[in-house]
Design a protein around this motif. Structure first.
Motif, mmCIF file in Angstrom:
data_model
loop_
_atom_site.group_PDB
_atom_site.id
_atom_site.type_symbol
_atom_site.label_atom_id
_atom_site.label_comp_id
_atom_site.label_asym_id
_atom_site.label_seq_id
_atom_site.Cartn_x
_atom_site.Cartn_y
_atom_site.Cartn_z
ATOM 1 N N UNK A 1 0.556 -25.825 -2.333
ATOM 2 C CA UNK A 1 0.342 -26.693 -1.381
ATOM 3 C C UNK A 1 -0.255 -26.216 -0.030
ATOM 4 N N UNK A 2 -1.259 -26.673 0.447
ATOM 5 C CA UNK A 2 -1.845 -26.095 1.438
ATOM 6 C C UNK A 2 -1.058 -26.922 2.927
ATOM 7 N N UNK A 3 -0.777 -26.466 3.605
ATOM 8 C CA UNK A 3 -0.154 -27.071 4.906
ATOM 9 C C UNK A 3 -1.209 -27.030 6.090
ATOM 10 N N UNK A 4 -1.213 -28.016 6.722
ATOM 11 C CA UNK A 4 -2.042 -28.239 7.862
ATOM 12 C C UNK A 4 -1.682 -27.110 9.058
ATOM 13 N N UNK A 5 -0.359 -27.005 9.154
ATOM 14 C CA UNK A 5 0.079 -26.039 10.247
ATOM 15 C C UNK A 5 1.336 -25.394 9.559
ATOM 16 N N UNK A 6 1.282 -24.163 9.808
ATOM 17 C CA UNK A 6 2.167 -23.213 9.378
ATOM 18 C C UNK A 6 2.525 -21.986 10.349
ATOM 19 N N UNK A 7 3.427 -21.920 10.843
ATOM 20 C CA UNK A 7 3.740 -20.950 11.993
ATOM 21 C C UNK A 7 4.372 -19.772 11.509
ATOM 22 N N UNK B 1 4.037 -35.647 4.311
ATOM 23 C CA UNK B 1 2.583 -36.071 4.073
ATOM 24 C C UNK B 1 1.643 -35.547 5.280
ATOM 25 N N UNK B 2 2.177 -35.752 6.555
ATOM 26 C CA UNK B 2 1.204 -35.499 7.593
ATOM 27 C C UNK B 2 0.828 -34.024 7.597
ATOM 28 N N UNK B 3 1.670 -33.177 6.920
ATOM 29 C CA UNK B 3 1.325 -31.848 7.317
ATOM 30 C C UNK B 3 0.746 -31.223 5.616
ATOM 31 N N UNK B 4 0.208 -31.969 4.979
ATOM 32 C CA UNK B 4 -0.358 -31.693 3.637
ATOM 33 C C UNK B 4 -1.789 -31.974 3.730
ATOM 34 N N UNK B 5 -2.531 -30.658 3.634
ATOM 35 C CA UNK B 5 -3.905 -30.560 3.769
ATOM 36 C C UNK B 5 -4.395 -30.783 2.079
ATOM 37 N N UNK C 1 2.145 -22.714 0.306
ATOM 38 C CA UNK C 1 3.360 -22.538 -0.290
ATOM 39 C C UNK C 1 3.428 -22.945 -1.900
ATOM 40 N N UNK C 2 4.344 -22.603 -2.449
ATOM 41 C CA UNK C 2 4.318 -22.862 -4.105
ATOM 42 C C UNK C 2 5.657 -23.500 -4.451
ATOM 43 N N UNK C 3 5.186 -24.406 -5.490
ATOM 44 C CA UNK C 3 6.539 -25.394 -5.757
ATOM 45 C C UNK C 3 6.268 -25.450 -7.507
ATOM 46 N N UNK C 4 7.379 -25.455 -7.923
ATOM 47 C CA UNK C 4 7.527 -25.419 -9.433
ATOM 48 C C UNK C 4 8.637 -26.031 -10.062
ATOM 49 N N UNK C 5 9.922 -26.221 -9.185
ATOM 50 C CA UNK C 5 10.963 -26.516 -9.628
ATOM 51 C C UNK C 5 10.867 -28.271 -10.071
ATOM 52 N N UNK C 6 11.143 -28.915 -11.172
ATOM 53 C CA UNK C 6 11.274 -30.246 -11.523
ATOM 54 C C UNK C 6 9.240 -30.721 -11.650
ATOM 55 N N UNK C 7 8.485 -29.610 -11.824
ATOM 56 C CA UNK C 7 7.232 -30.011 -12.098
ATOM 57 C C UNK C 7 6.799 -29.806 -13.576
#
Length: 402
Positions: free
Chosen positions: A199-205, A124-128, A187-193
């Motif tokens: 999903x926009x991450x706050x930090x992505x290296x 949760x802390x890394x989800x914008x 990132x992109x999520x579809x399985x089980x949805x």
């Protein structure tokens, strides 16, 4: 081309007149002036649409500007076309939970949200932000899932650097650009949805892999191309950013090669141009001059909250209602493969034919692209034996200027 001057009336006419004057380099513009007679053209028109959206929150299509190029007429039409209101992002850095009511741009149940949160490193802390895909992204994801090997939408770029220090500086600058833009941390999520989400991450290296090359295996850049050919390579769409870098020292020289794999879900040719322009600004010490980036959620809101999906479906049902079969050139219905068996021929148009085509497009009042689409339709019709043909084209809605 100037008409008798009459001062603009009302706020909208005044804003339009100021923008026209700014873009066309004029001291003043009257309410009876004609945008194209004053020297306006399509590129300036697109800039006008974008500036109008930013300053006044008014949505204008290029078609409307062509139909009503006189300032007073355009202003009267604009009064009925307001920009779609973009709902606020309710997820903050201090949020202790994400609930369905906090996601105005996607409908998810609580178990689905929890499933999405579990895919992000740091949780949760890394989800914008979380929102739906644009229609174009949905099509790209469909073809990604359809492909059994490789990825038809993995874009490749090659670069070379004089030394390792310059390469490291470049990668650090790219990371700063990624930190600026939401879509580059998505990132992109579809399985089980019930429907796919981004999903926009706050930090992505950035992910950077270094490989060794053998001089005996041929030119270094060809070795990299072969090892990371999109026809056999895929990247994990669930890990942001959807950009991967591969580095290698070029055998026999001090140069370093860099291969960039970027997924079309988050970028295209225009995206790459913007990215590299910003990278150059960072490397030149001018990062502070870069404009504030626009949230990608704004585009999603325009796509999802403007015209409803049912209206889109109804439009195409009516448009295609009398089409009773697919358009199959030469009767080929089962053509599969990665494209490696195809050959491509390119031919430059003679200047005289180019000039004739452009003259014809101007005479008909259409774009050259429209004329080429008609020519292609004729080719498809002849080769399929059908008078009515259906084919696709790639458009991202840029004509709306947003």
């Amino acid at each position: 081309a100037r008409r008798g001057y009459e001062a603009p009336r009302g706020e909208l006419e005044t804003v339009l007149a100021q923008l026209w004057a700014e873009l066309l380099g004029l001291e003043r513009v009257g309410r009876h002036d004609h945008f194209f007679e004053l020297g306006g053209h399509s590129l300036l028109a697109v800039r006008l649409l974008s500036r109008l959206s930013q300053i006044a929150g008014v949505e204008l299509s290029l078609a409307m500007l062509f139909a009503r190029p006189v300032l007073a007429d355009l202003a009267a039409s604009l009064g009925r076309h307001q920009e779609v209101a973009v709902p606020a992002n309710l997820i903050t850095a201090h949020s202790t939970a994400i609930t369905p009511g906090m996601l105005p741009l996607i409908g998810l149940s609580q178990p689905e949200i929890d499933r999405v949160v579990a895919t992000v490193p740091g949780g949760l802390a890394n989800i914008q932000d979380i929102y739906a895909l644009s229609p174009l992204q949905e099509g790209i994801l469909f073809h990604h899932l359809l492909a059994s090997e490789g990825d038809p939408y993995l874009l490749v770029r090659e670069m070379a650097f004089a030394g390792r220090d310059l390469l490291e500086r470049y990668l650090a600058a790219v990371q700063r650009v990624v930190d600026r833009h939401d879509i580059l941390r998505t990132s992109f999520v579809w399985e089980g949805l019930s429907s796919p989400v981004q999903v926009v991450w706050r930090q992505a290296r950035l992910e950077v892999v270094e490989v060794e090359l053998d001089e005996a295996d041929g030119p270094a850049h060809e070795q990299l191309r072969r090892r990371f050919d999109p026809r056999g390579q895929r990247i994990d769409l669930g890990r942001a950013p959807l950009i991967r870098f591969v580095t290698a020292r070029e055998p026999g020289s001090g140069r370093w090669l860099l291969l960039e794999l970027q997924h079309h879900l988050i970028g295209d040719h225009t995206t790459s141009e913007v990215m590299h322009a910003e990278v150059r600004s960072v490397l030149a010490g001018r990062a502070h001059e870069l404009a504030e980036p626009q949230p990608f959620r704004n585009l999603i809101a325009q796509a999802r909250l403007g015209v409803g999906e049912q209206a889109h479906e109804q439009f195409f049902r009516e448009m295609l209602s009398d089409i009773d079969g697919p358009t199959l050139p030469f009767g080929l219905g089962e053509v599969r493969g990665d494209g490696s068996g195809t050959r491509e021929a390119q031919r430059m148009l003679p200047q005289t034919l180019n000039d004739r085509l452009r003259q014809q497009a101007r005479r008909l009042g259409v774009s050259l692209a429209s004329l080429c689409h008609l020519a292609w339709a004729q080719v498809v019709a002849r080769s399929s034996g059908r008078e009515q043909v259906v084919f696709g084209t790639v458009l991202f809605g840029r004509m709306h200027g947003g």
